[in-house]
Scaffold this motif. Structure first.
Motif, PDB file in Angstrom:
ATOM      1  N   UNK A  19       0.832  -1.211   0.000  1.00  0.00           N
ATOM      2  CA  UNK A  19       0.000   0.000   0.000  1.00  0.00           C
ATOM      3  C   UNK A  19       0.867   1.262   0.000  1.00  0.00           C
ATOM      4  N   UNK A  20       0.293   2.410  -0.389  1.00  0.00           N
ATOM      5  CA  UNK A  20       1.052   3.658  -0.471  1.00  0.00           C
ATOM      6  C   UNK A  20       1.795   4.001   0.814  1.00  0.00           C
ATOM      7  N   UNK A  21       3.057   4.410   0.642  1.00  0.00           N
ATOM      8  CA  UNK A  21       3.886   4.860   1.754  1.00  0.00           C
ATOM      9  C   UNK A  21       4.546   6.170   1.344  1.00  0.00           C
ATOM     10  N   UNK A  22       4.659   7.102   2.276  1.00  0.00           N
ATOM     11  CA  UNK A  22       5.367   8.352   1.992  1.00  0.00           C
ATOM     12  C   UNK A  22       6.826   8.028   1.673  1.00  0.00           C
ATOM     13  N   UNK A  23       7.350   8.652   0.619  1.00  0.00           N
ATOM     14  CA  UNK A  23       8.733   8.412   0.204  1.00  0.00           C
ATOM     15  C   UNK A  23       9.668   9.245   1.078  1.00  0.00           C
ATOM     16  N   UNK A  24      10.719   8.617   1.564  1.00  0.00           N
ATOM     17  CA  UNK A  24      11.696   9.291   2.416  1.00  0.00           C
ATOM     18  C   UNK A  24      12.842   9.790   1.543  1.00  0.00           C
ATOM     19  N   UNK A  25      13.161  11.088   1.648  1.00  0.00           N
ATOM     20  CA  UNK A  25      14.240  11.643   0.828  1.00  0.00           C
ATOM     21  C   UNK A  25      15.582  11.624   1.549  1.00  0.00           C
ATOM     22  N   UNK A  26      15.551  11.542   2.890  1.00  0.00           N
ATOM     23  CA  UNK A  26      16.779  11.501   3.670  1.00  0.00           C
ATOM     24  C   UNK A  26      16.594  10.477   4.781  1.00  0.00           C
ATOM     25  N   UNK A  27      17.268   9.339   4.661  1.00  0.00           N
ATOM     26  CA  UNK A  27      17.073   8.260   5.637  1.00  0.00           C
ATOM     27  C   UNK A  27      17.605   8.609   7.022  1.00  0.00           C
ATOM     28  N   UNK A  28      18.586   9.516   7.103  1.00  0.00           N
ATOM     29  CA  UNK A  28      19.129   9.905   8.410  1.00  0.00           C
ATOM     30  C   UNK A  28      18.154  10.775   9.188  1.00  0.00           C
ATOM     31  N   UNK A  29      17.509  11.721   8.511  1.00  0.00           N
ATOM     32  CA  UNK A  29      16.592  12.642   9.187  1.00  0.00           C
ATOM     33  C   UNK A  29      15.131  12.215   9.059  1.00  0.00           C
ATOM     34  N   UNK A  30      14.872  11.176   8.228  1.00  0.00           N
ATOM     35  CA  UNK A  30      13.506  10.709   7.943  1.00  0.00           C
ATOM     36  C   UNK A  30      12.656  11.797   7.293  1.00  0.00           C
ATOM     37  N   UNK A  31      13.316  12.709   6.565  1.00  0.00           N
ATOM     38  CA  UNK A  31      12.608  13.771   5.853  1.00  0.00           C
ATOM     39  C   UNK A  31      11.796  13.170   4.716  1.00  0.00           C
ATOM     40  N   UNK A  32      10.536  13.599   4.608  1.00  0.00           N
ATOM     41  CA  UNK A  32       9.621  13.097   3.584  1.00  0.00           C
ATOM     42  C   UNK A  32       9.832  13.894   2.302  1.00  0.00           C
ATOM     43  N   UNK A  33       9.868  13.188   1.173  1.00  0.00           N
ATOM     44  CA  UNK A  33      10.079  13.834  -0.128  1.00  0.00           C
ATOM     45  C   UNK A  33       8.831  14.613  -0.530  1.00  0.00           C
ATOM     46  N   UNK A  34       9.052  15.806  -1.067  1.00  0.00           N
ATOM     47  CA  UNK A  34       7.974  16.661  -1.577  1.00  0.00           C
ATOM     48  C   UNK A  34       8.217  16.949  -3.043  1.00  0.00           C
ATOM     49  N   UNK A  35       7.120  17.160  -3.806  1.00  0.00           N
ATOM     50  CA  UNK A  35       7.265  17.532  -5.213  1.00  0.00           C
ATOM     51  C   UNK A  35       7.426  19.062  -5.314  1.00  0.00           C
ATOM     52  N   UNK A  36       7.471  19.564  -6.529  1.00  0.00           N
ATOM     53  CA  UNK A  36       7.666  21.011  -6.747  1.00  0.00           C
ATOM     54  C   UNK A  36       6.564  21.864  -6.130  1.00  0.00           C
ATOM     55  N   UNK A  37       5.368  21.276  -6.022  1.00  0.00           N
ATOM     56  CA  UNK A  37       4.229  22.013  -5.475  1.00  0.00           C
ATOM     57  C   UNK A  37       4.077  21.831  -3.970  1.00  0.00           C
ATOM     58  N   UNK A  39       3.602  18.935  -2.412  1.00  0.00           N
ATOM     59  CA  UNK A  39       2.838  17.733  -2.059  1.00  0.00           C
ATOM     60  C   UNK A  39       3.784  16.599  -1.689  1.00  0.00           C
ATOM     61  N   UNK A  40       3.384  15.786  -0.735  1.00  0.00           N
ATOM     62  CA  UNK A  40       4.167  14.611  -0.362  1.00  0.00           C
ATOM     63  C   UNK A  40       4.160  13.617  -1.514  1.00  0.00           C
ATOM     64  N   UNK A  41       5.326  13.011  -1.775  1.00  0.00           N
ATOM     65  CA  UNK A  41       5.449  11.981  -2.799  1.00  0.00           C
ATOM     66  C   UNK A  41       5.286  10.624  -2.116  1.00  0.00           C
ATOM     67  N   UNK A  42       4.417   9.795  -2.677  1.00  0.00           N
ATOM     68  CA  UNK A  42       4.166   8.450  -2.152  1.00  0.00           C
ATOM     69  C   UNK A  42       4.686   7.420  -3.139  1.00  0.00           C
ATOM     70  N   UNK A  43       5.006   6.234  -2.632  1.00  0.00           N
ATOM     71  CA  UNK A  43       5.365   5.118  -3.504  1.00  0.00           C
ATOM     72  C   UNK A  43       4.376   3.987  -3.266  1.00  0.00           C
ATOM     73  N   UNK A  44       4.080   3.279  -4.349  1.00  0.00           N
ATOM     74  CA  UNK A  44       3.216   2.113  -4.293  1.00  0.00           C
ATOM     75  C   UNK A  44       3.959   0.993  -5.007  1.00  0.00           C
ATOM     76  N   UNK A  60       6.233   2.581  -7.909  1.00  0.00           N
ATOM     77  CA  UNK A  60       5.798   3.755  -8.659  1.00  0.00           C
ATOM     78  C   UNK A  60       5.604   4.917  -7.694  1.00  0.00           C
ATOM     79  N   UNK A  61       6.212   6.063  -8.024  1.00  0.00           N
ATOM     80  CA  UNK A  61       6.045   7.284  -7.229  1.00  0.00           C
ATOM     81  C   UNK A  61       4.890   8.095  -7.793  1.00  0.00           C
ATOM     82  N   UNK A  62       4.157   8.753  -6.904  1.00  0.00           N
ATOM     83  CA  UNK A  62       3.033   9.598  -7.302  1.00  0.00           C
ATOM     84  C   UNK A  62       2.902  10.735  -6.278  1.00  0.00           C
TER      85      UNK A  62
END
Length: 113
Positions: A19-37, A39-44, A60-62
């Motif tokens: 199921x969809x999970x928020x994509x982590x952009x930095x594994x050390x800080x657990x920062x969640x990846x955001x798009x240009x707008x 919005x949180x980026x999720x992976x399925x 797949x990222x969305x």
């Protein structure tokens, strides 16, 4: 990075593996990846099975949280593109979609029934 459009009609049945999970952009800080707008980026994780061949799993990222998706459910993926990437000795293909939506009434229960 060049985007390659993917014809999802040729991929066979697409099912949710994880199921969809928020994509982590930095594994050390657990920062969640955001798009240009912003919005949180999720992976399925999605299984792909063409013509009774072996099953492959692609991630797949969305942007934005896909709603109503359950593991085992058949999915509709809109605007799927692939990107080839390379970092040093590592390389691969990543996938991004405009939207991932459930096809209602298609949850595959544990045990394959």
């Amino acid at each position: 990075m060049q985007s390659i459009p993917v014809d999802t009609a040729r991929l066979g049945v697409l099912r949710c593996a994880i199921a969809p999970e928020a994509k982590i952009s930095n594994s050390e800080t657990q920062e969640v990846k955001k798009d240009r707008d912003g919005q949180t980026v999720y992976t399925v994780a999605v299984t792909v099975r063409q013509d009774r061949r072996r099953i492959s799993v692609i991630e797949i990222a969305v942007s934005g949280e896909p709603k109503g998706i359950e593991e085992g459910q058949t999915l509709k993926v809109t605007g799927l593109v692939a990107f080839a990437w390379a970092m040093g000795d590592r390389h691969g293909i990543s996938f991004r979609a405009d939207a991932i939506t459930p096809v209602h009434g298609t949850v595959l229960k544990a045990g394959g029934a």
